[in-house]
Scaffold this active site. Sequence first.
Site, PDB file in Angstrom:
ATOM      1  N   ASP A 113      31.951  44.977  50.747  1.00 26.46           N
ATOM      2  CA  ASP A 113      31.238  44.626  49.523  1.00 26.46           C
ATOM      3  C   ASP A 113      32.116  43.894  48.513  1.00 26.46           C
ATOM      4  OD1 ASP A 113      31.215  48.148  48.520  1.00 26.46           O
ATOM      5  OD2 ASP A 113      32.835  46.674  48.573  1.00 26.46           O
ATOM      6  N   LYS A 164      44.071  53.890  38.367  1.00 27.74           N
ATOM      7  CA  LYS A 164      43.460  53.495  37.096  1.00 27.74           C
ATOM      8  C   LYS A 164      44.305  53.956  35.897  1.00 27.74           C
ATOM      9  CE  LYS A 164      38.814  53.127  38.910  1.00 27.74           C
ATOM     10  NZ  LYS A 164      37.372  53.447  38.768  1.00 27.74           N
ATOM     11  N   ASP A 224      36.030  42.435  43.455  1.00 32.14           N
ATOM     12  CA  ASP A 224      35.389  43.669  43.907  1.00 32.14           C
ATOM     13  C   ASP A 224      33.865  43.649  43.754  1.00 32.14           C
ATOM     14  OD1 ASP A 224      34.870  46.875  42.551  1.00 32.14           O
ATOM     15  OD2 ASP A 224      35.251  46.466  44.667  1.00 32.14           O
TER      16      ASP A 224
END
Length: 838
Positions: A113, A164, A224
């Site tokens: 994806d 993150k 992404d």
Amino acid sequence: MSSDDRRIKAVVMAGGQGTRLRPMTSNQPKPMVQVANKPLMEHIVELLKRHDIEDVVVTLQFLPTLITSYFDDGSGWGVNLNYVTEESPLGTAGSVRNAHSFLDTQFLVVSGDAVTDVDLGAAVQFHRERDAMVTIVLKKVEDPLEFGLVITDKEGKIVKFLEKPGWGEVFSDTINTGIYIIEPEVLNFVPDDQPYDFSRDLFPQLLEDGVPLYGYVADGYWCDVGNIDQYLSVHRDILDGLVDIKVPGHRMENNVWLGDGVGIDDSVQIRGPVLIGNHVKIEPGSNIREYSVIGNNVVIKRENFIHRVVIMDNSYIGPSCHVRGSVVGRNCDIKSGVRIEEGAVLGDDCLVGDNAMINQGVLVFPFKTVDARATVSTSIIWESRGMRSLFGKRGVSGLVNVDITPEKAVRLGMAYASTIPLNSQVVTSRDGTRSARIIKRAFMTGINSAGVHIRDLEVSALPVNRFTVANHWGAGGVDFRTSERDPQWLDITFFDEEGRDLDQNARRNMERIFTRNDFRRAFLDELGEIYYPARAVEAYTRAIEEKLDLPLIQEKRFKVVFDYGYGAASLILPELLGKLGCEVLSLNAFTDEKRLLTSRPPREEALKRLAEVVASFNADMGLLFDNGAERIAVVDEGKEVIAGSDLLAVMTDLVTKTRPTGKVAIPVNQPAFIEEIATNRGLEIMRTRVDRSSLMAAAQQEGMVFAGGGDGGFIFPDFMPVYDAMMTFARMLEMLAATGETLAQLKRDLPAYYLMRREVVTSWEAKGAVMRQLLETHEDDGIDSTDGMKISWEKYRWVLILPDQEEPVLHLYAEGRDEEDCRGILDRYEAEIKKSSL
């Protein structure tokens, strides 16, 4: 790929739901979301093939069959695809471990994806040169906060992971792309049948255990596609040539990609870069601006403005829409005058009504309906938003190949046949258009498959179908006809065993079967057949003749002008006219698809021309038929048009002069003096709901001699309890002959009356509350609730508030002393409605 030619396999992770991309991912896995008119995963498969990686296993979880049915075994892309499906979520590493039986050699893991053109060969070469157990493909980004940071030494060996991080922890700008080259032994570190993640679990454990992990910093493009902004941004990057992927279509000048079979009017303005898919149709006056991506089989009607928009396959954009910076899903139906603002997203199979506005950032989830003229400021997620029922005012209606498709027609046929007994007969008919023929043929397939036979009249008029049903033991009938409101619109009308429109209970039953797919399926020896009745028209006209006083009509030798409007009445009425002894001049007296769709003038123009011919021919009258031969408008001998309430009054006057006893039915929205005409001559009057089905039901009552609406449709129950323009014409001649009067005289004798109507836009959500508040406010005013709410003060002063069943509208009808009085009544109640809507 390199001097080391060892075989390498690939794992495509395609189990993600992509929740941040909803509503595009509400009914499909994220890898199937279209980017540049292809599923995301298709770009990944093409990338693997370009690097000679042909043995691929795909990990699945959410809606897996959508992926497997599209890609099959991968041979269409020159690769060998295998699939493994997770029964429950296993995490990224767990899902790859689930495919370990296919992974007996070095393999590459890539997300299905993302959009990327990274040089996979160079990454594999880097991995092999360092004898790495795992190599993570890294990418430098400007803002690393939303990604997992990977810190490496000068040799590329990984020294630290940060998931993150905050800005205080940022010591690198290289992020984990989710592309890995892995040796098969690494899978031994992953536990079976439990969630386990690469970046959160496996890689930190390997790093702690001293397993050689490396990071390869790639140069190419990687995105992404995690949210709507990134989704639109990646399309801009593709159209700007920043990504080396295969864009479908032929690249023309000004960076315009065109697919095959495209039909674009010369007046259309296109400013690239733009991608237009296969078999797209764009009509005159439209403006397609930069960074727009239009999917396959999309129809864009006239005068549209499209800018930075992704429109997916099979969607329809009606005339005069303004769509900017947004996404329109597959199979969407956008009506005329719609405005869709920046950041808005429509999921698949949405319907947006005329002149609706979808504000900035609104998400409309799949299969939702936005009301005509609605302004949508908040996302539509769980609400149906006034979802249309299957049936409208007349039947099942919609745009051909948009709302009404052959697939839907088959299901409609199966649903209708499932409501009637096995081995029954249904009568079908249509107008002369190809669209009606195509949809009818598909419908007939559905009827036969459910074990019901068909008596097909082919091109015919509605009254002939109704008559054949009622008089030849049919269990029902169906007619397919181009709508007069739009030549691209088709009306499908369903009849019961008496030839009347289906009542509400029958409609609800059919709709329940249709929506649940609860169809009856006949066995091989029960399948239906198709018959073609040879003398249906002859039987119909003979039955009319038997109801008339032919010598009385013949003696008058009426001169009549007909405008058939290229409709089916031209095939039927000539057989009757000779028996009536009329001298006839016919206009547009043949069926012609092209003329019916393109040359038939608007009703007002047709009536004006008819009046001129009546005057030149010195005729007693002129008649304009609708396409189905159900309704008429009349021009008298003095060139005056008689239509609507005037025509109902004239017909009621004639009936009451020639029928001394009985009942007459008229709708509640018609003037009070028409009621007086009947009661003053000793006939009983009955007020009905406004729709024609209610008039037809009233016509069934004992003693009913006439029923008529304000739309040019009239019923003579002693023949059939349905609208029939041909019988109306014949009876009109008979009554004129009996009274010795002319149409002009009858109209001249009508009393003056003042009737006005108005529409007030009211959302679906507010309709019920508005009607309740009006009822509470006026409960002491003498309310008639036959249809909607009618408030009367005097015989000739009343208002009717009537909710529309198909649109977010309340219809107001007012009768008053004069025009100013009518206007004042309408103003007062419009203000009350708007106040109640707040």
